[in-house]
Design a protein around this motif. Sequence first.
Motif, PDB file in Angstrom:
ATOM      1  N   PHE A  38       0.875  -1.174   0.000  1.00  0.00           N
ATOM      2  CA  PHE A  38       0.000   0.000   0.000  1.00  0.00           C
ATOM      3  C   PHE A  38       0.909   1.220   0.000  1.00  0.00           C
ATOM      4  O   PHE A  38       1.567   1.512   1.001  1.00  0.00           O
ATOM      5  CB  PHE A  38      -0.898  -0.024   1.243  1.00  0.00           C
ATOM      6  CG  PHE A  38      -2.027   0.965   1.229  1.00  0.00           C
ATOM      7  CD1 PHE A  38      -2.730   1.255   0.070  1.00  0.00           C
ATOM      8  CD2 PHE A  38      -2.411   1.597   2.406  1.00  0.00           C
ATOM      9  CE1 PHE A  38      -3.790   2.149   0.072  1.00  0.00           C
ATOM     10  CE2 PHE A  38      -3.476   2.492   2.425  1.00  0.00           C
ATOM     11  CZ  PHE A  38      -4.165   2.768   1.249  1.00  0.00           C
ATOM     12  N   VAL A  95       1.740   4.217   0.827  1.00  0.00           N
ATOM     13  CA  VAL A  95       1.520   5.384   1.680  1.00  0.00           C
ATOM     14  C   VAL A  95       2.910   5.916   2.042  1.00  0.00           C
ATOM     15  O   VAL A  95       3.697   5.209   2.684  1.00  0.00           O
ATOM     16  CB  VAL A  95       0.744   5.025   2.959  1.00  0.00           C
ATOM     17  CG1 VAL A  95       0.327   6.296   3.691  1.00  0.00           C
ATOM     18  CG2 VAL A  95      -0.468   4.171   2.650  1.00  0.00           C
ATOM     19  N   TRP A 108      -3.875   8.271   5.803  1.00  0.00           N
ATOM     20  CA  TRP A 108      -4.434   7.462   4.728  1.00  0.00           C
ATOM     21  C   TRP A 108      -5.932   7.234   4.894  1.00  0.00           C
ATOM     22  O   TRP A 108      -6.663   7.114   3.895  1.00  0.00           O
ATOM     23  CB  TRP A 108      -3.691   6.121   4.610  1.00  0.00           C
ATOM     24  CG  TRP A 108      -3.846   5.202   5.789  1.00  0.00           C
ATOM     25  CD1 TRP A 108      -3.025   5.082   6.856  1.00  0.00           C
ATOM     26  CD2 TRP A 108      -4.923   4.282   6.008  1.00  0.00           C
ATOM     27  NE1 TRP A 108      -3.494   4.151   7.747  1.00  0.00           N
ATOM     28  CE2 TRP A 108      -4.665   3.642   7.244  1.00  0.00           C
ATOM     29  CE3 TRP A 108      -6.070   3.920   5.299  1.00  0.00           C
ATOM     30  CZ2 TRP A 108      -5.516   2.665   7.770  1.00  0.00           C
ATOM     31  CZ3 TRP A 108      -6.926   2.955   5.819  1.00  0.00           C
ATOM     32  CH2 TRP A 108      -6.642   2.341   7.040  1.00  0.00           C
ATOM     33  N   CYS A 148      -2.219   7.098  -2.363  1.00  0.00           N
ATOM     34  CA  CYS A 148      -2.770   6.017  -1.539  1.00  0.00           C
ATOM     35  C   CYS A 148      -4.255   5.809  -1.808  1.00  0.00           C
ATOM     36  O   CYS A 148      -4.743   4.676  -1.765  1.00  0.00           O
ATOM     37  CB  CYS A 148      -2.470   6.221  -0.058  1.00  0.00           C
ATOM     38  SG  CYS A 148      -3.244   7.622   0.736  1.00  0.00           S
ATOM     39  N   GLN A 149      -5.004   6.882  -2.151  1.00  0.00           N
ATOM     40  CA  GLN A 149      -6.425   6.674  -2.420  1.00  0.00           C
ATOM     41  C   GLN A 149      -6.617   6.002  -3.779  1.00  0.00           C
ATOM     42  O   GLN A 149      -7.564   5.215  -3.965  1.00  0.00           O
ATOM     43  CB  GLN A 149      -7.209   7.982  -2.321  1.00  0.00           C
ATOM     44  CG  GLN A 149      -6.930   9.016  -3.347  1.00  0.00           C
ATOM     45  CD  GLN A 149      -7.656  10.324  -3.092  1.00  0.00           C
ATOM     46  OE1 GLN A 149      -7.518  11.247  -3.877  1.00  0.00           O
ATOM     47  NE2 GLN A 149      -8.412  10.456  -2.012  1.00  0.00           N
ATOM     48  N   PHE A 151       6.948   0.358   2.952  1.00  0.00           N
ATOM     49  CA  PHE A 151       5.531   0.642   2.782  1.00  0.00           C
ATOM     50  C   PHE A 151       4.700  -0.368   3.578  1.00  0.00           C
ATOM     51  O   PHE A 151       5.103  -1.532   3.735  1.00  0.00           O
ATOM     52  CB  PHE A 151       5.138   0.536   1.313  1.00  0.00           C
ATOM     53  CG  PHE A 151       5.442   1.767   0.494  1.00  0.00           C
ATOM     54  CD1 PHE A 151       5.474   3.031   1.061  1.00  0.00           C
ATOM     55  CD2 PHE A 151       5.661   1.658  -0.880  1.00  0.00           C
ATOM     56  CE1 PHE A 151       5.738   4.171   0.293  1.00  0.00           C
ATOM     57  CE2 PHE A 151       5.913   2.780  -1.658  1.00  0.00           C
ATOM     58  CZ  PHE A 151       5.952   4.035  -1.062  1.00  0.00           C
ATOM     59  N   TYR A 183       2.551   0.263   9.043  1.00  0.00           N
ATOM     60  CA  TYR A 183       2.832   1.657   8.674  1.00  0.00           C
ATOM     61  C   TYR A 183       3.571   2.346   9.811  1.00  0.00           C
ATOM     62  O   TYR A 183       3.035   2.531  10.892  1.00  0.00           O
ATOM     63  CB  TYR A 183       1.534   2.397   8.346  1.00  0.00           C
ATOM     64  CG  TYR A 183       1.754   3.793   7.781  1.00  0.00           C
ATOM     65  CD1 TYR A 183       2.713   4.023   6.789  1.00  0.00           C
ATOM     66  CD2 TYR A 183       0.998   4.875   8.223  1.00  0.00           C
ATOM     67  CE1 TYR A 183       2.915   5.284   6.256  1.00  0.00           C
ATOM     68  CE2 TYR A 183       1.195   6.149   7.690  1.00  0.00           C
ATOM     69  CZ  TYR A 183       2.162   6.348   6.712  1.00  0.00           C
ATOM     70  OH  TYR A 183       2.366   7.614   6.194  1.00  0.00           O
TER      71      TYR A 183
END
Length: 303
Positions: A47, A49, A57, A218-219, A266, A291
Motif C-alpha cells: 500500500f 503510503v 491514509w 494512496c487513495q 511501505f 505503517y
Amino acid sequence: MRHPEYQYLDLLETLLERGDRRIDRTGVGTLSIFGAMMRFDLSDNTFPVYTTKRVYWKTAVKEMLWFLTGETNIQSLLKNNVTIWTDWPLDKYRRMTGDEISQKEFEKRIVEDDAFAKAWGDLGPVYGKQWRRWLDADGREHDQIAGVIETLNNNPSSRRMLFHAWNVPELSGMALHPCHLVYQFHVGGLGRTEKPKLSMLCYVRSNDMGLGNPFNICQQAALLAMVAQQVDMDLGELVWVGGDVHLYLNHEDLAREQLARAPRPFPKLHLKRKPDSIDGYTIDDFEVTGYDPHPPITAPVAV
C-alpha cells in the motif's frame, strides 16, 4: 532494490533544483515541471503510503469512498471528520456574505443545519457527479464506474476501460476543476492458469506534490484494490502520470524536510470483506499493517 518512494522524493528534488517559477491561479506561486511518471507494484498487497512524513491514509480513503457515492456536498464528508474540501465553500461563503465566520463554526453549521449545507456546502458537479452520474445532452445519466466494472468482467482485454471527470459544459460550475482526471485499467495475464492482474493508470493534469500527491497515490491504490476485488483479479501496478507537477512556494521547507528523511517500508493493505458491489465499502473494510512513518509535516492549502 531502490525504495519506490524515491520516485516521489526525486520529483521533489527536481522541483527545488530546476522547477519553473510561476504565478499560479491561487496567487501563491509554484515551482513547476511538465510531465512525470511513477510506478508502484501492488502485487504483494503493498500500500504506497509515503513514509517520509505521516500521511493520514484513512482521510484519503474516506475521500475516495465519498467520490464513489456520487455526492458533491461536503456535509457527509464532515460527518466523517474529513475537512479537506472545506476551504472552497468557506471561501465562497465569506466572499458572498461578508461574514468572517471561522472554519470550525462553518463546518459545525454545515453538519447540523441541512438547509445551510444545501445552500453553502455543495461543490458543484465535481468528481463523484461525473464518475457516477455523468449527464449527457439527452438528459440521461451514465455511471462510468459501473461501466468499467462491467467491461472488466465481460471484455477484460478492452482498451476502453476508463473513466474521467473533464465534463466541459459543467467545468464552470465546479468548485475546483478535476485534477486527477483520467483513470484507465489494464488486465495482464489473461488466459494463464493464475488469476489475471489488474493495473490502473491515473493521469493528473495538475498535481500539488506537497499536499495533494501523497493523498492521491494512496487513495488511487485503494480504488484499484476495491475494483480488483470486485472483478476477482489480483493486483498489478498503479501508474501515476502527472502533467503540471508543482510545488507551492510556501511548501519548499516541507520538501526539504522530507528530502532529509530516509523512506521506511511501505505498509500492506488487506480488505477485510468483499461487499456485493463497489458501493458497499466503508473505511472499516481497510486494514493497513506495518505503517511506521516519520512525523507529520504541516503546510497550508492554496485555495
